[in-house]
Design an enzyme around this catalytic site. Structure first.
Site, short mmCIF file in Angstrom:
data_model
loop_
_atom_site.label_atom_id
_atom_site.label_comp_id
_atom_site.label_asym_id
_atom_site.label_seq_id
_atom_site.Cartn_x
_atom_site.Cartn_y
_atom_site.Cartn_z
N CYS A 141 67.46 27.78 58.38
CA CYS A 141 66.40 28.60 58.98
C CYS A 141 65.62 27.81 60.03
CB CYS A 141 65.45 29.13 57.91
SG CYS A 141 64.64 27.85 56.93
N GLN A 200 72.01 21.47 52.08
CA GLN A 200 72.55 22.31 53.16
C GLN A 200 73.53 21.53 54.03
OE1 GLN A 200 68.63 23.31 54.64
NE2 GLN A 200 68.71 25.37 53.78
#
Length: 423
Positions: A55, A123
Site C-alpha cells: 500500500c 511482504q
C-alpha cells in the site's frame, strides 16, 4: 553484473498515482513475464526481475550485465497508463550499491511510513517467492534479497528500531477513539480478510467493541477470521444494504476499483439519521470513493492521512536508526564485494577447464609410458615436468614480450602469483 531499482512510495507519490501501479500478489507472475519479455528485442535478454508492491510502495528490482533503467522506466509508465514525465517526477531510480542499500533499508523498516514496522519484511519475502515461482529470480537478485533478510534480522535483533512504533492499525484505533467516547459501544465492520485487516481487527477487538463483522468476497475466509474475534461474516455483496449498521468501517481489499461508493454511504448516513461514521481506507488502489470524504458526518482516512499519527515517537528511535545504518553499511559492502567477484566467474571457469585439459593430457601420456614398461618414478617425473611446463609457458612468454615497462608490470604480477611465501 549490475543491479538497478526504480519505484515510487508514500514519500514521493500521491495515493491515487501509487494506485495505478499496485499489483496484487497473483498479478506478480504475469507482470514479471511482461517486463522480462519487453527486454527480448534489445541487448538485455537475460534480465532477472522482482516486484515489491504494497500500500505504500511499488518497486522493481532488476539485474543484468548492463543497467537498463530507461527501458524499465518506460515499461512501468506504459503499464500504469501514465506519461513517462509524470512518473519520472514522482519516482526514484537506484543502481548497484544504492539499490542494495535501499533494499536493505526497506527490509529493515527504515523506509516505511511506520518506522521500524515488521510487516514489510513479510511482504518482501512474499514478493521474492512470487518472483522465484515465476522463474524471474536469478542468483544475483536472490543474493540481494537473502542478504536483505539477514540484515533486517540483525537490525531487529541488535537495535530497538521496532520499539515504540505505532502501526497503521493502532493509529486507526487511536483516531477512532478521538471520535467515539467509548469504543465498547461501537459496531465495527472490516472489509476484506487479508493480513492488514487481520492486524486491524486484532487491535480493535482489544477495545471490546459491541459487535465485529467481516465482509469478504469469499464467505469461508471471512468466517474463519470472524470466528477468532467472536464476530459475524457477511458476503461483500450484502455490504451496501448493511453499511448503516456500523459506526466504524475499515477496508483493505485487492480490488482494482472502489467497492464502497458515494451513493451507498449517502444512503447509510440517511438511515443512521446522520450519526457519524468513522472510515479507514487502507487499500491501494482505493476501496472507498474519495468523494465520500466530503460528506458531513463522515470521517474518512486513507493510508496517507495516517502518516502524521504513526510518525509520533519517531524521535525516540533515532539512536536505533543510527545503529541500523551501520549494520546496513556493512551489508552493502559485503554484497558489493560479492557482486564484484561475480565478474571473475567466467575467467575462473576457463582456468579450471584449461587446468583439467592439461591434467587429462598428462594423465594420458603417463598411462602410455606405464604401458611401455617405464618405471613409476620416471612416469611421475615426466608428468610433473609436463604439467609445470604447461602452467609456466604462458607466463614465461609474457615475461619476454613487450617493452620494458610492460615486462616490469608482468614481472610484478608473476611475483605476486608464483613467489608468495607461506605464512
Amino acid at each position: 553484473m549490475s543491479v538497478w531499482a526504480l519505484g515510487l512510495n508514500h514519500t514521493t507519490a500521491p495515493l491515487d498515482l501509487r494506485g495505478r501501479f499496485a499489483f496484487a500478489l497473483d498479478q506478480i507472475a504475469p507482470t514479471l513475464h511482461s517486463l522480462r519479455s519487453s527486454f527480448a528485442g534489445n541487448s538485455h535478454p537475460q534480465v532477472e526481475a522482482a516486484i515489491i508492491s504494497t500500500c505504500n510502495r511499488t518497486e522493481i528490482y532488476c539485474a543484468s550485465e548492463h543497467i537498463a533503467l530507461d527501458h524499465t522506466f518506460g515499461w512501468l509508465a506504459q503499464s500504469g497508463g501514465v506519461a513517462p514525465a509524470l512518473l519520472r517526477s514522482h519516482a526514484y531510480t537506484l543502481h548497484d550499491d544504492e539499490a542494495a542499500r535501499h533494499a536493505f533499508r526497506v527490509a529493515s523498516g527504515l523506509d516505511s511510513m511506520v518506522l521500524g514496522e515488521a510487516q514489510i519484511l513479510g511482504q518482501m519475502k512474499d514478493a521474492v517467492r512470487a518472483a522465484e515461482t515465476a522463474g524471474a529470480l536469478g542468483s544475483t537478485l536472490n543474493q540481494l534479497f537473502q542478504r536483505s533478510f539477514a540484515v533486517a534480522k540483525e537490525v531487529r535483533t541488535a537495535t530497538e528500531i521496532g520499539a515504540h512504533s505505532i502501526s497503521m492499525a493502532a493509529a486507526a484505533v487511536r483516531l477512532a477513539g478521538q471520535l467515539f467516547e467509548d469504543l465498547r459501544k461501537t459496531r465495527v465492520l472490516f472489509v476484506g480478510a487479508g493480513e492488514m485487516i487481520d492486524l486491524a481487527a486484532t487491535h480493535f477487538a482489544a477495545k471490546e467493541p459491541k459487535a465485529i463483522a467481516i465482509a469478504n468476497r469469499t464467505l469461508e475466509r471471512g468466517e474463519k477470521l470472524a470466528s477468532r474475534f467472536g464476530g459475524e461474516a457477511m458476503r461483500l455483496a450484502d455490504l451496501p444494504a448493511r453499511l448503516a449498521e456500523f459506526d466504524i468501517v475499515i477496508s483493505c481489499t485487492a480490488s482494482t476499483l472502489p467497492i464502497i461508493g458515494l451513493g451507498a454511504v449517502e444512503r447509510a448516513l440517511k438511515a443512521r439519521k446522520h450519526r457519524p461514521m468513522f472510515m479507514v481506507d487502507l487499500a491501494v488502489p482505493r476501496d472507498i470513493e474519495p468523494e465520500v470524504k466530503a460528506l458531513e458526518d463522515i470521517y474518512l482516512y486513507t493510508v496517507d492521512d495516517l502518516a502524521q499519527v504513526v510518525q509520533q515517537g519517531q524521535a525516540n528511535r533515532q539512536a536505533a536508526v543510527a545503529q541500523a545504518e551501520v549494520i546496513i553499511d556493512a551489508g552493502v559492502q559485503s554484497f558489493m564485494h560479492w557482486l564484484g567477484q561475480r565478474g571473475t566467474v567466467p575467467l575462473i571457469q576457463q582456468l579450471n577447464a584449461q587446468a583439467d585439459e592439461w591434467r587429462a593430457a598428462e594423465m594420458a601420456r603417463a598411462r602410455k609410458l606405464l604401458a611401455k614398461g617405464e618405471s613409476i618414478e620416471t612416469v611421475l617425473e615426466a608428468m610433473s615436468r609436463g604439467l609445470t611446463q604447461k602452467m609456466m609457458h604462458g607466463a614465461m612468454a609474457e615475461l619476454h614480450a613487450g617493452d620494458a615497462a610492460s615486462r616490469e608490470q608482468t614481472a610484478q604480477t608473476l611475483s605476486r602469483l608464483f613467489l608468495r611465501k607461506e605464512r
